[in-house]
Enzyme design. Structure first.
Site, mmCIF file in Angstrom:
data_model
loop_
_atom_site.group_PDB
_atom_site.id
_atom_site.type_symbol
_atom_site.label_atom_id
_atom_site.label_comp_id
_atom_site.label_asym_id
_atom_site.label_seq_id
_atom_site.Cartn_x
_atom_site.Cartn_y
_atom_site.Cartn_z
ATOM 1 N N GLU A 1 0.885 -1.176 0.000
ATOM 2 C CA GLU A 1 0.000 0.000 0.000
ATOM 3 C C GLU A 1 0.915 1.215 0.000
ATOM 4 O O GLU A 1 1.515 1.544 1.022
ATOM 5 C CB GLU A 1 -0.894 -0.010 1.245
ATOM 6 C CG GLU A 1 -1.865 -1.175 1.309
ATOM 7 C CD GLU A 1 -2.910 -1.155 0.206
ATOM 8 O OE1 GLU A 1 -3.037 -0.127 -0.491
ATOM 9 O OE2 GLU A 1 -3.591 -2.165 0.018
ATOM 10 N N CYS B 1 -2.552 8.952 2.659
ATOM 11 C CA CYS B 1 -2.172 8.471 1.329
ATOM 12 C C CYS B 1 -3.217 8.896 0.309
ATOM 13 O O CYS B 1 -2.913 9.056 -0.862
ATOM 14 C CB CYS B 1 -2.029 6.967 1.350
ATOM 15 S SG CYS B 1 -3.399 6.175 2.188
HETATM 16 P P1 NAD Z 1 8.375 4.448 4.776
HETATM 17 O O1 NAD Z 1 8.429 3.655 3.526
HETATM 18 O O2 NAD Z 1 9.527 5.299 5.107
HETATM 19 O O3 NAD Z 1 8.204 3.470 6.053
HETATM 20 C C1 NAD Z 1 7.106 2.613 6.192
HETATM 21 C C2 NAD Z 1 7.482 1.480 7.137
HETATM 22 O O4 NAD Z 1 8.507 0.688 6.535
HETATM 23 C C3 NAD Z 1 8.047 1.944 8.472
HETATM 24 O O5 NAD Z 1 7.546 1.096 9.480
HETATM 25 C C4 NAD Z 1 9.544 1.756 8.308
HETATM 26 O O6 NAD Z 1 10.248 1.566 9.507
HETATM 27 C C5 NAD Z 1 9.587 0.513 7.456
HETATM 28 N N1 NAD Z 1 10.812 0.343 6.666
HETATM 29 C C6 NAD Z 1 11.681 1.277 6.220
HETATM 30 N N2 NAD Z 1 12.664 0.709 5.495
HETATM 31 C C7 NAD Z 1 12.397 -0.616 5.467
HETATM 32 C C8 NAD Z 1 13.022 -1.732 4.848
HETATM 33 N N3 NAD Z 1 14.117 -1.610 4.110
HETATM 34 N N4 NAD Z 1 12.466 -2.946 5.014
HETATM 35 C C9 NAD Z 1 11.328 -3.104 5.734
HETATM 36 N N5 NAD Z 1 10.691 -2.083 6.347
HETATM 37 C C10 NAD Z 1 11.213 -0.850 6.207
HETATM 38 O O7 NAD Z 1 7.023 5.261 4.712
HETATM 39 P P2 NAD Z 1 6.459 6.333 5.732
HETATM 40 O O8 NAD Z 1 7.203 7.601 5.581
HETATM 41 O O9 NAD Z 1 6.375 5.729 7.082
HETATM 42 O O10 NAD Z 1 4.970 6.502 5.193
HETATM 43 C C11 NAD Z 1 4.561 7.432 4.266
HETATM 44 C C12 NAD Z 1 4.128 6.755 2.997
HETATM 45 O O11 NAD Z 1 3.127 5.775 3.258
HETATM 46 C C13 NAD Z 1 3.496 7.722 2.008
HETATM 47 O O12 NAD Z 1 4.030 7.516 0.735
HETATM 48 C C14 NAD Z 1 2.027 7.337 2.033
HETATM 49 O O13 NAD Z 1 1.325 7.636 0.861
HETATM 50 C C15 NAD Z 1 2.118 5.870 2.267
HETATM 51 N N6 NAD Z 1 0.857 5.340 2.767
HETATM 52 C C16 NAD Z 1 0.105 4.569 1.938
HETATM 53 C C17 NAD Z 1 -1.119 4.071 2.357
HETATM 54 C C18 NAD Z 1 -1.969 3.228 1.442
HETATM 55 O O14 NAD Z 1 -2.915 2.633 1.930
HETATM 56 N N7 NAD Z 1 -1.683 3.149 0.165
HETATM 57 C C19 NAD Z 1 -1.578 4.369 3.644
HETATM 58 C C20 NAD Z 1 -0.789 5.150 4.473
HETATM 59 C C21 NAD Z 1 0.429 5.628 4.021
#
Ligand code: NAD
Length: 535
Positions: free
Chosen positions: A244, A278
């Site tokens: 997502e 998002c």
């Molecule tokens: P992010 O990708 O930085 O982090 C998301 C999660 O992934 C965190 O828990 C982080 O610790 C973990 N993570 C980071 N690197 C990783 C790796 N290499 N392996 C595994 N896990 C890892 O995103 P963010 O800044 O926390 O969130 C913002 C983004 O989320 C925005 O782009 C937003 O649009 C998206 N989002 C999407 C939805 C949806 O339903 N499509 C919903 C909410 C947020």
């Protein structure tokens, strides 16, 4: 003071700060790779028991967890607000209420959705065969959420996974770890068996370790960049992943729309959760002839919004969740300025407040070729472009690498639905905006770079199970015509399969019957001869 992610001198601790005040909310450990692997092992053991439970038991647990949440409603909302910066009321309206609804819906309906299903197998049924699909749980489901909906997203996914018979390990965002711990505490208080729902806290390294530990499914919510890393890492073990990801969601306002309502919707859609949803409205396209009027309606509404620390009940716009996010918003607004757009209101950090606050900002004179119209901003900005025709509106909306949600406003519902179908997005609303993630009954997920797979709805539940096809021959007395050895009679029969049987027509297939019997008799004779030769 702004939120900084600190490791407190040691690499093994994370401090969670309130981004609106800079105060510490709490601290959690940075879970090591070894401990993540151990959590997965414990989860597998818990799964071995849980998969045998009845739907009634699973349902009882999830409904009990709802009771726990309701008994602590305000405390949970304050925790979400403190860790994420969002207004207290919004934590209830946009996180707690929707996930409570999702929990009761799946608790009451998952057993019906996962009931063994008879499959129509066409003409094979005439050969006395039957098929059904039964659903098995997958095993250990790893939930890796973002920080923007730190309660509802992981909790909803965990509840669905449990109802489908899986065990769960959650790795909350490093910005909102205490909300993740709270979810596990809620399940524990509801009486979850040991290790059925676990949490491993930490940053991306812990998330990566969780993926490396090869769970049976990964439910990831976050950025496109991390989603790609997770998909690549998961591929090594063929772990299936739901992604997502981000959005750049458009809202189209036709001149025949109820403009007052559309303006209210746009302001909520763009600025709730400080624009960090998002499915936030990140681009607004309004029909040219009403653009000026509509923009001034929006500006008027923005002037009425009170920004401040989320714990206040009269606060509409809270803090950005992190200093980093605030900087991205600043960069995007500067890009708009430098490329010739006009700031109608806002356009700067709100320095009258001490935390990471950015003023709700409306930007006009924008074009799709501006960089900030293509990249996800994830902040309280609403850039407004114009269009002349329906076709142009659709083209503008689809001109994006993303396709999560879109919103169309018109009084002509036929036009609304026609436009909706042409927009490349996983969820398109007509005269509505943003909130469909809150409808747990319907599927959620993106087209294009906004994701892969679905959460919520029947489709989301299907991501959490393995379908198994059980096929029975109820009259196993004759050999199948397609079995070995092949002969010229066999090949002639296969021609008949291609021409008649594969047509799906009973009438045409009846023409094949003489050839079919010839072939079966041939196989029976071959079998008899071989037995005779043996003796
Ligand atoms: P992010 O990708 O930085 O982090 C998301 C999660 O992934 C965190 O828990 C982080 O610790 C973990 N993570 C980071 N690197 C990783 C790796 N290499 N392996 C595994 N896990 C890892 O995103 P963010 O800044 O926390 O969130 C913002 C983004 O989320 C925005 O782009 C937003 O649009 C998206 N989002 C999407 C939805 C949806 O339903 N499509 C919903 C909410 C947020």
């Amino acid at each position: 003071m702004s939120r900084v992610l600190k490791f407190d001198g040691a690499p093994d601790e994370i401090i969670s700060f309130n981004p609106a005040t800079g105060e510490e909310v709490g601290r959690v450990p940075q879970t090591s790779e070894e401990d993540v692997r151990a959590a997965i092992e414990r989860s597998r053991a818990a799964f071995a028991q849980w998969k045998r439970t009845t739907f009634a038991e699973r349902c009882r647990l999830v409904m009990k967890a709802r009771d726990v949440i309701l008994s602590e409603l305000d405390d949970i909302a304050h925790l979400i607000s403190a860790e994420s910066g969002k207004p207290f009321g919004e934590a209830i309206a946009m996180e707690i209420a929707p996930v409570l609804d999702l929990m009761q819906y799946f608790a009451r309906n998952a057993h019906k959705m996962l009931r063994p299903r008879k499959v129509g197998i066409g003409l094979y049924a005439l050969l006395a065969r039957s098929s059904k699909v039964v659903y098995h749980p997958l095993g250990v489901v790893a939930v890796i959420p973002a920080w923007n909906y730190p309660f509802s997203i992981p909790l909803g996914e965990a509840a669905m996974a449990l109802l489908a018979g899986n065990s769960v390990v959650i790795k909350p965002s490093e910005l909102t770890p205490l909300t993740g711990l709270k979810i596990v505490e809620i399940f524990e208080r509801a009486g979850t068996p040991k290790d059925l729902v676990q949490v491993v806290t930490g940053d991306g390294r812990t998330g990566a370790a969780l993926v490396e530990a090869a769970p049976d499914k990964i439910m990831f919510t976050g950025s496109v960049a991390t989603g790609k890393k997770i998909a690549a890492s998961a591929a090594k073990d063929l772990t299936s992943v739901v992604l997502e990801l981000g959005g750049k969601d458009p809202m189209i306002v036709f001149k025949d729309a109820n403009l007052e309502l559309a303006a209210d919707a746009a302001v909520w859609g763009a600025f709730c959760n400080a624009g960090q949803s998002c499915s936030s409205v990140e681009r607004l396209y309004v029909e040219e002839t009403v653009a000026e009027k509509f923009t001034s309606m929006l500006v008027g509404r923005v002037k009425q919004l009170k920004q401040g620390v989320g714990s206040g009940e009269d606060i509409s716009i809270g803090a950005m969740s992190s200093e980093k996010q605030l900087q991205i918003v600043e960069q995007h607004v500067e890009q708009f300025r430098s490329e010739g757009a006009t700031i109608a209101i806002g356009g700067k950090q709100n320095k009258s407040l001490s935390g990471s606050f950015y003023e709700p900002t409306i930007i006009t004179n924008v074009r799709n070729d501006m960089r900030a119209m293509q990249e996800e901003t994830f902040g309280p900005t609403l850039p407004i472009g114009t269009f002349k025709t329906e076709h142009e509106a659709i083209e503008l909306a689809n001109d994006s690498e993303f396709g999560l949600t879109a919103s169309v406003w018109t009084r002509d519902l036929n036009k609304g639905k026609r436009v909706a179908k042409q927009i490349e997005a996983g969820s398109v609303t007509v005269n509505e905006v943003l909130y469909t993630h809150g409808i747990g009954q319907s599927p959620w997920g993106g087209f294009k770079n906004s994701g892969r797979g679905r959460t919520h709805g029947f489709e989301g539940l299907m991501e959490l199970v393995q379908p198994q096809h059980i096929h029975v021959n109820h009259l196993a007395i004759l050999p199948n015509a397609w079995w070995l050895p092949y002969t010229s009679t066999a090949v002639e029969t296969f021609r008949g399969f291609a021409k008649y049987f594969a047509s799906g027509s009973v009438l045409k297939t009846s023409l094949l019957l003489p050839q079919l019997f010839r072939r079966i008799r041939e196989l029976q004779k071959i079998r008899k001869d071989s037995l005779r030769n043996k003796n």
